[in-house]
Design an enzyme around this catalytic site. Structure first.
Site, mmCIF file in Angstrom:
data_model
loop_
_atom_site.group_PDB
_atom_site.id
_atom_site.type_symbol
_atom_site.label_atom_id
_atom_site.label_comp_id
_atom_site.label_asym_id
_atom_site.label_seq_id
_atom_site.Cartn_x
_atom_site.Cartn_y
_atom_site.Cartn_z
ATOM 1 N N VAL A 38 26.894 -0.853 -114.233
ATOM 2 C CA VAL A 38 25.812 -2.245 -113.994
ATOM 3 C C VAL A 38 27.375 -3.440 -113.745
ATOM 4 C CG1 VAL A 38 24.085 -3.386 -114.183
ATOM 5 C CG2 VAL A 38 24.295 -0.599 -114.452
ATOM 6 N N LYS A 42 16.035 -0.895 -119.826
ATOM 7 C CA LYS A 42 14.426 -0.648 -120.013
ATOM 8 C C LYS A 42 13.913 -0.056 -121.417
ATOM 9 C CE LYS A 42 16.724 2.499 -117.772
ATOM 10 N NZ LYS A 42 17.755 2.612 -116.430
ATOM 11 N N VAL A 98 13.724 -1.383 -113.042
ATOM 12 C CA VAL A 98 13.002 -0.029 -112.735
ATOM 13 C C VAL A 98 13.191 -0.573 -111.385
ATOM 14 C CG1 VAL A 98 10.715 0.103 -112.120
ATOM 15 C CG2 VAL A 98 10.754 -0.762 -114.860
ATOM 16 N N GLY A 130 27.491 7.390 -111.693
ATOM 17 C CA GLY A 130 26.875 6.559 -112.420
ATOM 18 C C GLY A 130 25.700 6.437 -112.731
ATOM 19 N N ASP A 172 13.440 8.007 -119.326
ATOM 20 C CA ASP A 172 13.541 7.017 -118.985
ATOM 21 C C ASP A 172 12.396 6.658 -117.684
ATOM 22 O OD1 ASP A 172 15.299 4.878 -117.557
ATOM 23 O OD2 ASP A 172 14.420 6.058 -115.793
ATOM 24 N N LYS A 178 9.559 3.298 -117.254
ATOM 25 C CA LYS A 178 10.093 2.100 -116.323
ATOM 26 C C LYS A 178 8.188 2.159 -116.387
ATOM 27 C CE LYS A 178 14.022 3.278 -114.338
ATOM 28 N NZ LYS A 178 15.167 4.113 -113.674
HETATM 29 P P1 NDP Z 1 27.413 2.019 -118.889
HETATM 30 O O1 NDP Z 1 27.247 3.437 -120.556
HETATM 31 O O2 NDP Z 1 28.421 2.308 -117.666
HETATM 32 O O3 NDP Z 1 28.247 0.730 -119.514
HETATM 33 C C1 NDP Z 1 27.967 0.344 -121.035
HETATM 34 C C2 NDP Z 1 28.368 -0.912 -121.048
HETATM 35 O O4 NDP Z 1 28.558 -1.886 -122.509
HETATM 36 C C3 NDP Z 1 30.439 -0.588 -121.363
HETATM 37 O O5 NDP Z 1 31.263 -1.172 -120.527
HETATM 38 C C4 NDP Z 1 30.522 -0.825 -123.009
HETATM 39 O O6 NDP Z 1 31.717 -0.922 -122.621
HETATM 40 C C5 NDP Z 1 29.691 -1.779 -123.475
HETATM 41 N N1 NDP Z 1 29.044 -1.626 -124.915
HETATM 42 C C6 NDP Z 1 28.362 -0.744 -125.154
HETATM 43 N N2 NDP Z 1 27.929 -0.523 -126.076
HETATM 44 C C7 NDP Z 1 29.047 -1.948 -126.552
HETATM 45 C C8 NDP Z 1 28.634 -2.847 -128.304
HETATM 46 N N3 NDP Z 1 27.866 -2.075 -128.874
HETATM 47 N N4 NDP Z 1 29.451 -4.070 -127.983
HETATM 48 C C9 NDP Z 1 29.950 -4.392 -126.391
HETATM 49 N N5 NDP Z 1 30.176 -3.246 -125.600
HETATM 50 C C10 NDP Z 1 29.413 -2.640 -125.782
HETATM 51 O O7 NDP Z 1 25.987 1.690 -118.940
HETATM 52 P P2 NDP Z 1 25.673 1.208 -117.826
HETATM 53 O O8 NDP Z 1 26.418 0.420 -116.933
HETATM 54 O O9 NDP Z 1 24.851 2.795 -116.836
HETATM 55 O O10 NDP Z 1 23.904 0.681 -117.799
HETATM 56 C C11 NDP Z 1 24.090 -0.197 -118.411
HETATM 57 C C12 NDP Z 1 22.019 -0.683 -118.743
HETATM 58 O O11 NDP Z 1 21.569 -0.614 -117.610
HETATM 59 C C13 NDP Z 1 21.632 0.711 -119.829
HETATM 60 O O12 NDP Z 1 20.475 -0.512 -119.758
HETATM 61 C C14 NDP Z 1 20.696 0.700 -118.474
HETATM 62 O O13 NDP Z 1 19.756 1.359 -118.685
HETATM 63 C C15 NDP Z 1 20.827 0.241 -117.131
HETATM 64 N N6 NDP Z 1 20.428 0.685 -115.646
HETATM 65 C C16 NDP Z 1 21.670 1.485 -116.143
HETATM 66 C C17 NDP Z 1 21.306 1.575 -113.886
HETATM 67 C C18 NDP Z 1 22.390 2.534 -113.616
HETATM 68 O O14 NDP Z 1 22.348 2.323 -112.244
HETATM 69 N N7 NDP Z 1 23.821 2.829 -114.575
HETATM 70 C C19 NDP Z 1 20.260 1.403 -113.227
HETATM 71 C C20 NDP Z 1 19.651 0.240 -113.987
HETATM 72 C C21 NDP Z 1 19.866 0.008 -115.433
HETATM 73 P P3 NDP Z 1 33.336 0.258 -122.416
HETATM 74 O O15 NDP Z 1 33.660 -0.144 -121.360
HETATM 75 O O16 NDP Z 1 34.256 -0.444 -123.853
HETATM 76 O O17 NDP Z 1 32.813 1.556 -123.246
HETATM 77 N N1 HSE Z 2 19.339 6.718 -115.623
HETATM 78 C C1 HSE Z 2 18.653 5.321 -114.644
HETATM 79 C C2 HSE Z 2 18.041 6.493 -113.351
HETATM 80 C C3 HSE Z 2 19.578 4.708 -113.826
HETATM 81 O O1 HSE Z 2 18.909 7.648 -112.800
HETATM 82 O O2 HSE Z 2 16.834 5.808 -112.763
HETATM 83 C C4 HSE Z 2 18.594 3.343 -113.468
HETATM 84 O O3 HSE Z 2 17.452 2.977 -114.260
#
Ligand code: NDP
Ligand code: HSE
Length: 444
Positions: free
Chosen positions: A13, A102, A129, A184, A198, A202
């Protein structure tokens, strides 16, 4: 006026958000006013397909929140901690927050909302959501005049992607889950997706927005797709249904000592569900989500679109950033006082109804001996418990199943009281001809 963005996380994201901010051309002019100021990651050495300049990256997320050039904190790191503490730290510093998390909002939303209200800052959660689907803002604002009767739908992209490919291609569960992770869609721990957690996070969030009060997250009955057998998906298809993971929040008729319009009683749950193949939710496939809102006087409104993935989720995150940026611009940077609709505080107390008082249609698969009178005895157990059967079909048990059963009997009930249904099942399980109640699913 330039607005500094502090990004906590540069994963699926976060990278999507950075990519929008890096290419404002053709988007709303306010996007060009957003400047990526600082970005927190866990591992500076991780290879990234695209990345902001290295000098913006840090492994110290507090430094991002505290950076005086950061006006809006965007939390897309996931997990409960340190995300919760960082959100509260930003609020304490008077900085608005945008989050897609969420899990943290479903569990700590009240604490975060109270802190935000006390500081007069927004915490916006459109991406939490439905991925790219606008559903949070419509519930807060566009549908605000309605009495909401029911919010239901498919709100986990990973499980919908898995179920769709299993149904269409007969693909193996583990392979499709691996694809969802690669694309992703899945959470860092995909158990949250496949076990229904999850979707429960939501629906807890949607419930608060639709009904104005929090329900205890841990008390939401939650069943995922991890125990679902391919055989039930196949039987469902033969009977004219597709299986979807549905989340539902429904207003119960005012009953019980506490229920009133000030204290509504809600049925909130997540479970795999047989959906008639002619129903609009049956055609929602792949990573798409769909949310059906039923309200008085609007009637039924359906929101549909991509429910996960970098681009759709970043679209929702940046929309929230723009909402805050627009208010800052209109108020000359002060933010003014909070708009109660956009801030969306709770305004009443909600309670969950006891499960035995809810009513459902059900699908049951029984493993039985293939003898005269078995279907009759099963029908009697249902009938005596007040459970009306819509259809009953017998299939041959498959050789590899083991056990004594040589038939599988699938029953679909009409809508019945859960307490009566459970009473019937207990009696059926005790019949000597019945080896087991092998599956039990809800039916729309
Ligand atoms: P990822 O695991 O792809 O990314 C997480 C990022 O956060 C990484 O860049 C990681 O660093 C960084 N990170 C994690 N912990 C720490 C920390 N303690 N200190 C510094 N940096 C940190 O997750 P997503 O992007 O998929 O998801 C992010 C959020 O968005 C979550 O809450 C998820 O539920 C929500 N979300 C995700 C969706 C999706 O489709 N993926 C859709 C809707 C919501 P590094 O890159 O170095 O590992
Ligand atoms: N893991 C979640 C899903 C990401 O598959 O719907 C979006 O919130």
């Amino acid at each position: 006026m330039t607005i500094g963005i502090g990004l906590l996380g540069l994963g699926t994201v976060g990278a999507g958000v950075a990519s929008i901010l890096a290419s404002p051309e053709g988007r709303h002019p306010l996007v060009a006013a957003l400047r990526l100021q600082r970005v927190a990651v866990r591992d500076l050495n991780r290879s990234r397909p695209t990345s902001p300049p290295a000098e913006l990256l840090t492994t110290d997320p507090e430094a991002v929140v505290d950076d005086p050039g950061v006006d809006i904190v965007v939390e897309v790191m996931g997990g409960l901690e340190p995300a919760r503490t960082l959100i509260l730290r930003a609020i304490a510093a008077g900085k608005p927050v945008v989050t897609a998390n969420k899990a943290v909002i479903a569990r700590h939303g009240e604490e975060i909302a109270a802190a935000a209200a006390a500081q007069g800052v927004y915490v916006l959660i459109e991406a939490a959501v439905g991925g790219g689907i606008p559903i949070i803002e419509p519930l807060k604002q566009s549908l605000g005049s309605n009495r909401i009767q029911r919010v239901s739908g498919i709100i986990n992209g990973t499980t919908n992607y898995i179920l769709s490919r299993m149904a269409a291609e007969g693909a193996a569960y583990a392979d499709v889950l691996a694809d969802a992770q690669r694309l992703g869609y899945a959470e860092a721990d995909p158990a949250a997706d496949v076990q229904g957690g999850d979707a429960a996070d939501k629906i807890a969030i949607l419930t608060r927005l639709a009904y104005g009060g929090t329900v205890p997250r841990g008390a939401i009955p939650t069943e995922g797709i991890d125990q679902l057998e391919a055989r039930d998906v196949a039987y469902a298809a033969r009977l004219g249904f597709v299986v979807k993971l549905l989340a539902v929040a429904q207003l119960m008729e005012a009953e019980g000592e506490h229920a009133s319009s000030d204290h509504p009683l809600l049925d909130v749950r997540v479970h795999p569900t047989l959906v008639p193949s002619t129903h609009p939710l049956a055609g929602v496939n792949g990573v798409n989500n769909a949310i059906l809102v039923e309200g008085d006087p609007v009637g039924q409104v359906m929101f549909y679109g991509p429910g996960a993935g970098a681009g759709p989720t970043a679209s929702a995150v940046v929309a929230d950033i723009l909402n805050i940026a627009g208010i800052r611009q209109a108020t000359g940077g002060s933010g003014g006082s909070l708009d109660p609709l956009l801030a969306a505080g709770s305004w009443r107390t909600c309670s969950l109804v006891e499960g035995s008082l809810t009513t459902h249609r059900n699908y049951v698969r029984l493993r039985t001996r293939d003898e005269a009178g078995v279907i009759g005895k099963i029908g009697t157990c249902f009938g005596e418990a007040g459970v009306s059967i819509q259809s009953i079909v017998q299939f041959a048990a498959q050789d590899q199943d083991g056990g004594d059963a040589d038939a599988e009997i699938v029953v679909i009930t009409h809508e019945v009281l859960e307490a009566n249904f459970r009473r019937a099942l207990a009696r059926i399980e005790a019949l000597p001809e019945v080896e087991s109640v092998a599956a039990c699913l809800r039916t729309l």
